[in-house]
Scaffold this motif. Sequence first.
Motif, short mmCIF file in Angstrom:
data_model
loop_
_atom_site.label_atom_id
_atom_site.label_comp_id
_atom_site.label_asym_id
_atom_site.label_seq_id
_atom_site.Cartn_x
_atom_site.Cartn_y
_atom_site.Cartn_z
N LEU A 159 33.78 39.72 33.78
CA LEU A 159 34.21 40.48 32.88
C LEU A 159 35.70 40.48 32.50
O LEU A 159 36.27 40.51 31.39
CB LEU A 159 33.85 41.98 33.20
CG LEU A 159 34.28 42.94 32.44
CD1 LEU A 159 33.88 43.19 31.07
CD2 LEU A 159 33.85 44.34 32.99
N HIS A 160 36.41 40.60 33.44
CA HIS A 160 38.04 40.34 33.70
C HIS A 160 38.53 39.50 34.41
O HIS A 160 37.99 39.01 35.56
CB HIS A 160 38.23 41.79 33.98
CG HIS A 160 38.07 42.92 33.27
ND1 HIS A 160 37.54 44.11 33.53
CD2 HIS A 160 38.25 43.03 31.65
CE1 HIS A 160 37.24 45.07 32.59
NE2 HIS A 160 37.95 44.41 31.30
N CYS A 247 39.55 48.54 39.72
CA CYS A 247 39.51 49.31 38.32
C CYS A 247 39.52 50.74 38.39
O CYS A 247 39.67 51.63 37.61
CB CYS A 247 38.30 48.94 37.67
SG CYS A 247 36.89 48.95 38.73
C1 CIR Z 1 33.33 48.26 31.50
O1 CIR Z 1 32.34 47.41 31.12
O2 CIR Z 1 34.13 48.49 30.80
C2 CIR Z 1 33.05 49.02 32.47
N1 CIR Z 1 31.53 49.30 32.53
C3 CIR Z 1 33.38 48.66 33.90
C4 CIR Z 1 34.85 48.30 33.82
C5 CIR Z 1 35.48 47.78 34.94
N2 CIR Z 1 37.00 47.51 35.02
C6 CIR Z 1 37.51 46.74 35.75
O3 CIR Z 1 37.11 46.21 36.81
N3 CIR Z 1 38.80 46.73 35.51
#
Ligand code: CIR
Length: 257
Positions: A159-160, A247
Amino acid sequence: MPIAITREVSRSLGDCELSYLDRAAIDVERAIAQHADYCRALESLGCDVIALDAEDAFPDAVFVEDVAIVLDELAVATRPGAPSRRGEVASVAAALGRHRTLRTIEAPATIDGGDVLRIGRTIYVGESARTSTDGVAQLRAITADFGYTVQPVPIRGCLHLKSAVSELADGVVLINPAWVDRAVFAAFDRIEIDPDEPHAANALRIGDGAIYPASFPRTLQRMRGRGIAPTLVDVSELQKAEGAVTCCSLVFAGVLK
Ligand code: CIR
């Protein structure tokens, strides 16, 4: 004393955004209890925790890291890549405005704080689906006056950027080389995650300590072997929402603006 801004877990957490995980039922009561333990861990490491009220209209609002980037000199309110998350920004920006001069990422650019890893005067920014080229350029323009270099970093399969690499201690990063090229961090001492624990590269450094999920024993052993003994937290329900430990807070030096 560092300040940690957090936000209580939304009752709607089960409706969170998901990119790389299949949806699994989330026990919100358990998530709330785990989040409370996480906040206690922040306090045990010396943070003054400012807990914002839950925002049930925004399932992912507990993940405050994504909506702001806090530096010593200023804070930047982001424009998250997921449209469902843009309403989370204002309340965090209001809380941050008491501590930092605020700047803003302007539409149509997007950037998620989870993609931003500052180490010294370098700001590494993940080229994820959530962060646009224009978002990187705006962050570069905003921070250049303060002597920061912004370096875009390709990532894959996660994701990041901070899913793939995080800072553990001075000069030490925790990294999943399957998701980010280890050569980008060649100047650092690198602890590689155990390949059986792909989500294990996210640790939250706080001064000489760190907060780390209890669910990665093999990687933990590698860290301990290198003299790093993090404070462990069970964040299993938040992990189902694709969250991790960085996060759930915005941690910064508690100097008033
Ligand atoms: C999202 O997809 O935005 C959230 N379900 C998870 C965000 C996690 N954020 C992070 O690791 N900085």
